[in-house]
Design a protein around this motif. Sequence first.
Motif, PDB file in Angstrom:
ATOM      1  N   LEU A 475     -12.374  25.145 -17.558  1.00 12.22           N
ATOM      2  CA  LEU A 475     -11.739  26.161 -16.712  1.00 12.22           C
ATOM      3  C   LEU A 475     -10.521  25.594 -15.995  1.00 12.22           C
ATOM      4  O   LEU A 475      -9.485  26.269 -15.891  1.00 12.22           O
ATOM      5  CB  LEU A 475     -12.744  26.689 -15.687  1.00 12.22           C
ATOM      6  N   ASP A 476     -10.629  24.378 -15.515  1.00 14.12           N
ATOM      7  CA  ASP A 476      -9.506  23.761 -14.805  1.00 14.12           C
ATOM      8  C   ASP A 476      -8.302  23.560 -15.719  1.00 14.12           C
ATOM      9  O   ASP A 476      -7.154  23.643 -15.273  1.00 14.12           O
ATOM     10  CB  ASP A 476      -9.933  22.423 -14.209  1.00 14.12           C
ATOM     11  N   GLY A 479      -5.591  26.737 -16.459  1.00 14.33           N
ATOM     12  CA  GLY A 479      -4.428  27.043 -15.622  1.00 14.33           C
ATOM     13  C   GLY A 479      -3.173  26.413 -16.167  1.00 14.33           C
ATOM     14  O   GLY A 479      -2.207  27.102 -16.515  1.00 14.33           O
ATOM     15  N   PRO A 480      -3.145  25.091 -16.300  1.00 13.39           N
ATOM     16  CA  PRO A 480      -1.967  24.432 -16.889  1.00 13.39           C
ATOM     17  C   PRO A 480      -1.695  24.868 -18.327  1.00 13.39           C
ATOM     18  O   PRO A 480      -0.544  24.838 -18.775  1.00 13.39           O
ATOM     19  CB  PRO A 480      -2.334  22.944 -16.828  1.00 13.39           C
ATOM     20  N   TRP A 481      -2.734  25.271 -19.050  1.00 10.61           N
ATOM     21  CA  TRP A 481      -2.557  25.700 -20.442  1.00 10.61           C
ATOM     22  C   TRP A 481      -1.579  26.869 -20.552  1.00 10.61           C
ATOM     23  O   TRP A 481      -0.799  26.963 -21.495  1.00 10.61           O
ATOM     24  CB  TRP A 481      -3.907  26.105 -21.032  1.00 10.61           C
ATOM     25  N   LEU A 482      -1.589  27.741 -19.539  1.00 11.81           N
ATOM     26  CA  LEU A 482      -0.737  28.923 -19.586  1.00 11.81           C
ATOM     27  C   LEU A 482       0.734  28.575 -19.360  1.00 11.81           C
ATOM     28  O   LEU A 482       1.618  29.328 -19.786  1.00 11.81           O
ATOM     29  CB  LEU A 482      -1.202  29.938 -18.532  1.00 11.81           C
ATOM     30  N   GLU A 483       0.994  27.470 -18.698  1.00 10.34           N
ATOM     31  CA  GLU A 483       2.380  27.081 -18.441  1.00 10.34           C
ATOM     32  C   GLU A 483       3.109  26.847 -19.767  1.00 10.34           C
ATOM     33  O   GLU A 483       2.622  26.158 -20.654  1.00 10.34           O
ATOM     34  CB  GLU A 483       2.415  25.810 -17.596  1.00 10.34           C
ATOM     35  N   GLY A 484       4.267  27.411 -19.878  1.00 10.07           N
ATOM     36  CA  GLY A 484       5.039  27.306 -21.107  1.00 10.07           C
ATOM     37  C   GLY A 484       4.686  28.368 -22.134  1.00 10.07           C
ATOM     38  O   GLY A 484       5.427  28.580 -23.092  1.00 10.07           O
ATOM     39  N   LEU A 684     -16.069  31.996 -19.936  1.00 12.22           N
ATOM     40  CA  LEU A 684     -16.435  30.721 -19.326  1.00 12.22           C
ATOM     41  C   LEU A 684     -17.011  30.922 -17.918  1.00 12.22           C
ATOM     42  O   LEU A 684     -18.000  30.268 -17.541  1.00 12.22           O
ATOM     43  CB  LEU A 684     -15.220  29.804 -19.263  1.00 12.22           C
ATOM     44  N   LEU A 685     -16.406  31.819 -17.161  1.00  8.69           N
ATOM     45  CA  LEU A 685     -16.869  32.057 -15.795  1.00  8.69           C
ATOM     46  C   LEU A 685     -18.275  32.644 -15.774  1.00  8.69           C
ATOM     47  O   LEU A 685     -19.131  32.231 -14.971  1.00  8.69           O
ATOM     48  CB  LEU A 685     -15.898  32.988 -15.061  1.00  8.69           C
ATOM     49  N   LEU A 686     -18.520  33.618 -16.635  1.00  5.42           N
ATOM     50  CA  LEU A 686     -19.843  34.231 -16.648  1.00  5.42           C
ATOM     51  C   LEU A 686     -20.918  33.222 -17.051  1.00  5.42           C
ATOM     52  O   LEU A 686     -22.027  33.220 -16.497  1.00  5.42           O
ATOM     53  CB  LEU A 686     -19.852  35.427 -17.603  1.00  5.42           C
ATOM     54  N   ARG A 687     -20.587  32.379 -18.024  1.00  5.47           N
ATOM     55  CA  ARG A 687     -21.562  31.359 -18.400  1.00  5.47           C
ATOM     56  C   ARG A 687     -21.769  30.370 -17.259  1.00  5.47           C
ATOM     57  O   ARG A 687     -22.908  29.954 -16.977  1.00  5.47           O
ATOM     58  CB  ARG A 687     -21.078  30.617 -19.662  1.00  5.47           C
ATOM     59  N   ASN A 710      -9.715  28.008  -5.165  1.00  3.38           N
ATOM     60  CA  ASN A 710      -9.997  26.806  -4.371  1.00  3.38           C
ATOM     61  C   ASN A 710     -11.490  26.643  -4.123  1.00  3.38           C
ATOM     62  O   ASN A 710     -12.015  25.531  -4.117  1.00  3.38           O
ATOM     63  CB  ASN A 710      -9.251  26.864  -3.036  1.00  3.38           C
ATOM     64  N   ASP A 711     -12.182  27.764  -3.919  1.00  2.00           N
ATOM     65  CA  ASP A 711     -13.627  27.695  -3.727  1.00  2.00           C
ATOM     66  C   ASP A 711     -14.308  27.088  -4.944  1.00  2.00           C
ATOM     67  O   ASP A 711     -15.222  26.271  -4.825  1.00  2.00           O
ATOM     68  CB  ASP A 711     -14.211  29.091  -3.493  1.00  2.00           C
ATOM     69  N   ARG A 712     -13.862  27.530  -6.114  1.00  2.57           N
ATOM     70  CA  ARG A 712     -14.499  27.049  -7.339  1.00  2.57           C
ATOM     71  C   ARG A 712     -14.339  25.534  -7.477  1.00  2.57           C
ATOM     72  O   ARG A 712     -15.223  24.833  -7.949  1.00  2.57           O
ATOM     73  CB  ARG A 712     -13.915  27.753  -8.559  1.00  2.57           C
ATOM     74  N   ALA A 713     -13.211  25.043  -7.017  1.00  2.00           N
ATOM     75  CA  ALA A 713     -12.990  23.594  -7.070  1.00  2.00           C
ATOM     76  C   ALA A 713     -13.958  22.862  -6.151  1.00  2.00           C
ATOM     77  O   ALA A 713     -14.348  21.718  -6.420  1.00  2.00           O
ATOM     78  CB  ALA A 713     -11.547  23.277  -6.693  1.00  2.00           C
ATOM     79  N   ASP A 714     -14.384  23.521  -5.046  1.00  2.00           N
ATOM     80  CA  ASP A 714     -15.287  22.888  -4.089  1.00  2.00           C
ATOM     81  C   ASP A 714     -16.755  23.159  -4.402  1.00  2.00           C
ATOM     82  O   ASP A 714     -17.640  22.605  -3.736  1.00  2.00           O
ATOM     83  CB  ASP A 714     -14.997  23.397  -2.668  1.00  2.00           C
ATOM     84  N   LEU A 715     -16.991  23.996  -5.380  1.00  2.00           N
ATOM     85  CA  LEU A 715     -18.335  24.517  -5.602  1.00  2.00           C
ATOM     86  C   LEU A 715     -19.350  23.421  -5.859  1.00  2.00           C
ATOM     87  O   LEU A 715     -20.480  23.463  -5.379  1.00  2.00           O
ATOM     88  CB  LEU A 715     -18.315  25.505  -6.776  1.00  2.00           C
TER      89      LEU A 715
END
Length: 878
Positions: A475-476, A479-484, A684-687, A710-715
């Motif tokens: 999942l992390d 985000g960068p995958w979409l760049e470009g 991915l999120l649902l799983r 940000n919450d997901r990063a701290d989860l």
Amino acid sequence: MARPFILPLSQCSNLDLVGGKAVGLAQLIAAGFAVPQGFCVTTETYTQCLHASGFIEDKEWHKVCALSGSERVSALADCRDRIRQVETSQLAAQCLTVLQALSQPSNERWAVRSSATNEDRAQTSFAGLYRTHLGVALSDIDAAIKDLWASLWEERVVSYKARQSNQTAPRMAVVIQPMVDAQSAGVAYSIHPVTGRSNHVTINAVPGLAAPLVDGTVKPDRYVVEMTDEGQPTRVRRRILARKSDRLTVSEEGLRTDPLDGVITLQSSLTDAQLFSLAQTAKQIEQAFGHPIDLEWAFDIRQLWIVQARPITAVRPSSDLTNDDCEWSRANFKETLPELPSLLSLSFLERFMDAYILSHYRRLGCRIPDGLTSVRVLKGRPYLNATLFHILIAQLRGDPFMNTEQMGGEPLQTVPRVQPLGGPAFFRAGWLMWAEMRRVERSGPRLFEEMKTLAVTYRRDRILHLSVEDLVPRLDRLGPWLEGREVTFGIAGGVGQCLQIFSQHLPQWLGPDWRGLLNAALQGQGTVISAQQILRLAELTDIARTEPVTDMFFKSEPWGPSTFRTSLVGTKFLHVFDRYLEDYGHRAVGESDVMSPRLADNPESILAILRAQLISAAPSQETIRSRQDKTKASALAEIKRRIGWRLDRLAIFLWCYWRLCRFFALREANRHHLMYYSAAVRTLLLRLGELLVERGLLNQRDDIFFLTINDRADLLTVGTRDWKAEIRARRTEQEHNAKVEVPDTIRDWETANEQTVTSAQSDGTGPLSGMPISAGSVSGPVRIIRTVSDWGKVMPGEILVVPVIDPGMAPLFGIAGGLIAEMGGTLSHGAIIAREYGLPTIANVEGAMARLSDGLRVRVDAEAGAICIEPSSQYKNR
């Protein structure tokens, strides 16, 4: 030369002799503004009377400043008692002579106001620290003067003065004027008191006299009048009316409170004509004084009177736009997001707009005013900054008024001034924009296929074996995958370029109906993937008509769509329908929100559409294609006919037309394939949600959508956050928001926020919010302040919760983290002090004293006027 004891207000120019308030009134009189006639009892009178009684103010002042605690309190009380016993019979006789010379009726009532030497100055205001006596009878003026002298010797004055690092004893002059029989009164700022906006005159008003407003004990009507650069009012930008229960008036017997009832309790305290007159006067006074001013005013039955004017402190005038100055629209977001998007999608939306839209404008050389954002959220609904995008398009020399036409919504009511890019910068921007559009045309199809492949890679059956620790990094990386790979901006540029050219030329070439002709010519674009979906549904309907089993299934009564796979097994329809779901099952209603169920999650909704088409004998796929082709051909023929022999015009039209068709197709293809990206993220999120339920962190799998990025990063970090409790609180807030209606266009954010909160607070469970008083954002524990006995409990950084912003609480402001008041106005004396200290403050927070308790942690966002109870604290205190 002996210094005078009494001076007419018009002669009060010496600050040391008459104090700040009298000097301000003299300046008003000199500039020709209407000020009630009166006079000033000078500081020389104060000094001589005290010295005659043996009271030497400098000596006593240094003595009390050297003390602390109860010793200082006792010494100050003794000073006040001595001052009230000073012999002033000679002064009383002089005042009586002057008062009689004013030719007022014998039963006239008087206003007796402080005018200390440290009051109403540019560096420090000392607002609210000294007393005012209203409705004073002639026989009581002497006592009122001595009481004002004594008010210099209060603990709050000494403490405030000590903060200024100045141990010189202040001296008190006194202004005496006849009372204005006010029909309405209040305070006004010549600039916005929070944002500093120079073209916003802020006005607070109450019926009758303004004393309850200045004391902070009533809720005023609040207005913001928008002004031109020349100081002329253009419109009432904000109008928030309070419910009034009574009004303070003056009579021959003195002050009295008259009850109000019926419709008058909700009527505006001022007419638009009075608002415009007052706003214009405020700007004229600002110009005369040479700096922004805060004034007290009153309307009697004849005219506007100014009873005080002082410099504004701690607020810098600004002409820069703020988010509150902008107009906001739900256009675009409303059509691609649910009514109430998930918290996760809202957090992604803000990042997406900055990373993939605003960043491109910055690269082109556009200036985005500091502090402006592209997205804002009201009651769970996102809004687009229509003003900001007007500015950006205008800088690129485009037609920003086309934004409304292209995105929907309402046109801007207030159009900002924009400086277009200069020649070299403009040509550079044009070259970069052209390069981006070329990149989209060349790379778009390949990038779209990569997005489609991504959805296949993360199909549910392929990720079931992954653990939480495997899913989170994937999942992390998305985000960068979409760049470009994100091409929205270039596509929007291509579409906008063509429409810009058409809007400039087609009205002259084709006539007033050019839009209708152009829209007709754009029909039947077989390359537009959204249009293909419609044809695919028509194809399925055609197949169903030719298959008796399928036709019978759809027309059966009662109809059971859930059995479609067993009922239609082996049919051509089911085979083609599954292909349709492969191509379009990742789309959804409100599809930009990853929480929104996809079509493939509930294929019965599509089957219901097909059933309706069958029963209603909808046109076949071929009929639809034929009709579109005819319409397009007819429109193109008519356009060519109207262009006539001008081959140059025809060439321009055809080039733009085919280019527009191309970019429309790319636009829809981009949207379609971005949803593959969204589908991969959703899967991915649902799983992940399922696995977190197994670990006991969540209650149900779609709780994952109530976490921000940000919450997901701290989860998964080790901590004490109670995620279940936090998500329950967020779900409750969303349920509350669902009951609140919001406008599609917001031209004044504070008014819109106030209106929605008003209806929601009646049950005592809605969000806490109020009127921004002093900007800033802070978190801390609550401390309820009901009486002075609570002061000793206050710890540094606590958020004080009070009934009103009493200026006497100023000593607490130095240690408090923030301030929440149930009642108060932007311009009350307490608010002025809080703002001068820079204490984040929100007023008019209904029910704050009842709903908040000691120790409860809250976050105060004083710019938005919002108060957030931290969920973990909320559950802990239950």
